[in-house]
Design an enzyme around this catalytic site. Structure first.
Site, PDB file in Angstrom:
ATOM      1  N   PRO A  95     -30.247  74.024-108.240  1.00  0.00           N
ATOM      2  CA  PRO A  95     -29.991  72.812-107.453  1.00  0.00           C
ATOM      3  C   PRO A  95     -28.643  72.185-107.802  1.00  0.00           C
ATOM      4  O   PRO A  95     -28.123  71.370-107.035  1.00  0.00           O
ATOM      5  CB  PRO A  95     -31.158  71.886-107.809  1.00  0.00           C
ATOM      6  CG  PRO A  95     -31.750  72.435-109.052  1.00  0.00           C
ATOM      7  CD  PRO A  95     -31.438  73.899-109.081  1.00  0.00           C
ATOM      8  N   GLU A 122     -35.998  74.454-116.962  1.00  0.00           N
ATOM      9  CA  GLU A 122     -34.813  73.591-116.776  1.00  0.00           C
ATOM     10  C   GLU A 122     -33.556  74.418-116.484  1.00  0.00           C
ATOM     11  O   GLU A 122     -32.462  73.858-116.404  1.00  0.00           O
ATOM     12  CB  GLU A 122     -34.591  72.712-118.017  1.00  0.00           C
ATOM     13  CG  GLU A 122     -35.727  71.748-118.297  1.00  0.00           C
ATOM     14  CD  GLU A 122     -36.057  70.847-117.108  1.00  0.00           C
ATOM     15  OE1 GLU A 122     -35.142  70.231-116.555  1.00  0.00           O
ATOM     16  OE2 GLU A 122     -37.252  70.778-116.740  1.00  0.00           O
ATOM     17  N   ARG A 167     -29.791  89.750 -92.558  1.00  0.00           N
ATOM     18  CA  ARG A 167     -29.828  89.858 -91.091  1.00  0.00           C
ATOM     19  C   ARG A 167     -28.422  89.953 -90.492  1.00  0.00           C
ATOM     20  O   ARG A 167     -28.281  90.269 -89.310  1.00  0.00           O
ATOM     21  CB  ARG A 167     -30.643  88.721 -90.470  1.00  0.00           C
ATOM     22  CG  ARG A 167     -30.094  87.358 -90.719  1.00  0.00           C
ATOM     23  CD  ARG A 167     -31.075  86.293 -90.261  1.00  0.00           C
ATOM     24  NE  ARG A 167     -31.173  86.195 -88.811  1.00  0.00           N
ATOM     25  CZ  ARG A 167     -30.252  85.610 -88.032  1.00  0.00           C
ATOM     26  NH1 ARG A 167     -29.136  85.125 -88.577  1.00  0.00           N
ATOM     27  NH2 ARG A 167     -30.405  85.549 -86.736  1.00  0.00           N
ATOM     28  N   ASP A 182     -26.646  81.950 -82.899  1.00  0.00           N
ATOM     29  CA  ASP A 182     -27.440  81.262 -83.911  1.00  0.00           C
ATOM     30  C   ASP A 182     -26.877  79.899 -84.205  1.00  0.00           C
ATOM     31  O   ASP A 182     -25.676  79.701 -84.194  1.00  0.00           O
ATOM     32  CB  ASP A 182     -27.397  82.027 -85.245  1.00  0.00           C
ATOM     33  CG  ASP A 182     -28.361  83.172 -85.274  1.00  0.00           C
ATOM     34  OD1 ASP A 182     -29.111  83.319 -84.309  1.00  0.00           O
ATOM     35  OD2 ASP A 182     -28.340  83.908 -86.267  1.00  0.00           O
TER      36      ASP A 182
HETATM   37  N1  ADE Z   1     -33.728  76.146-107.845  1.00  0.00           N
HETATM   38  C1  ADE Z   1     -34.399  74.974-107.817  1.00  0.00           C
HETATM   39  N2  ADE Z   1     -34.036  74.224-106.776  1.00  0.00           N
HETATM   40  C2  ADE Z   1     -33.077  74.948-106.099  1.00  0.00           C
HETATM   41  C3  ADE Z   1     -32.305  74.715-104.933  1.00  0.00           C
HETATM   42  N3  ADE Z   1     -32.406  73.595-104.221  1.00  0.00           N
HETATM   43  N4  ADE Z   1     -31.443  75.674-104.555  1.00  0.00           N
HETATM   44  C4  ADE Z   1     -31.316  76.799-105.268  1.00  0.00           C
HETATM   45  N5  ADE Z   1     -32.008  77.069-106.369  1.00  0.00           N
HETATM   46  C5  ADE Z   1     -32.886  76.165-106.788  1.00  0.00           C
END
Ligand code: ADE
Length: 242
Positions: A95, A122, A167, A182
């Protein structure tokens, strides 16, 4: 294209054996290899994590098993065997990464070899990305997020990125032109979302298919689709209109 995925939950990646990507794997257009990180541990409990230095909640994935797994995947090739064209790119879903977009999917679809490292807890000890970013036998490291929310691990994000990239690999989709319309694809409808689509019957539960789509008038149909794409974009994603 070769795709390696390292995870502590290999079963999580089973959907890649189905549908579009599954067919590309069967046809050997995509060489998919899923690896269990725990196979690269040496203790009785197959430990892959430890407490974070500096304190704080949760656990951090230890670098040792990651290093062994990634070195095993890359193989011990001499410099003479490395022509530069077949170096793997390490992809780490997180994230806190840069945003994965359709443009990233396009880039990935042209890569010969992607290796996905699925973190849990984590995250992975930061020295792993640091190490592979500096390795001449690897083609760099991409830390990527699929959106502004936190998943339990990198597996689902890997499914998303692999499907989006696969794809776009020539020969994977039956109809090569369909990727051009797309949502988010570059082309005439650049930066617009795709509008609504319809099929038979012409009336369903008192709802009729828009007249213009039955007219056979290609110019008017194309104009209607452009208008609908603008309406939908203004409604759902005004940030995309400049
Ligand atoms: N791992 C946890 N959350 C994530 C996200 N939003 N994008 C990529 N990997 C992740």
């Amino acid at each position: 294209m070769r795709i390696d995925i390292v995870t502590i939950f290999p079963e999580y990646l089973a959907p890649l054996r189905l549908s579009l990507v599954g067919r590309a794997v069967d046809a050997r257009t995509i060489d998919l290899r899923v690896h269990d990180l725990r196979a690269f541990t040496h203790d009785r409990h197959h430990t892959v994590d430890d407490t974070p230095y500096g304190g704080g909640p949760g656990m951090v994935m230890s670098p040792a098993a990651w290093g062994e797994a990634l070195d095993h995947i890359c193989g011990r090739r001499g410099v003479e065997a490395d022509d530069g064209a077949h170096r793997p790119t390490l992809v780490v879903p997180t994230p806190s990464g840069r945003r994965f977009t359709q443009a990233t999917a396009q880039e990935f679809s042209r890569e010969p070899w992607l290796v996905f490292a699925c973190g849990r807890y984590e995250g992975i000890d930061a020295r792993v990305t640091q190490h592979y970013a500096g390795r001449p036998d690897w083609n760099g490291v991409r830390e990527l997020s699929i959106g502004d929310y936190v998943l339990a691990g990198g597996e689902v994000a890997t499914l998303v990125m692999v499907e989006a990239a696969a794809r776009l690999v020539p020969g994977v989709l039956g109809n090569e032109t369909s990727v051009l319309d797309d949502s988010f694809a570059a082309g005439e409808m650049e930066n617009l979302l795709e509008g609504p689509v319809f099929t038979k019957p012409p009336v369903w539960r008192d709802l009729a298919v828009p007249e213009v789509l039955l007219s056979g008038h290609h110019g008017r149909i194309a104009q209607w689709r452009r208008d609908q794409a603008r309406v939908r974009t203004a409604d759902h994603r005004p940030d995309l209109l400049h």
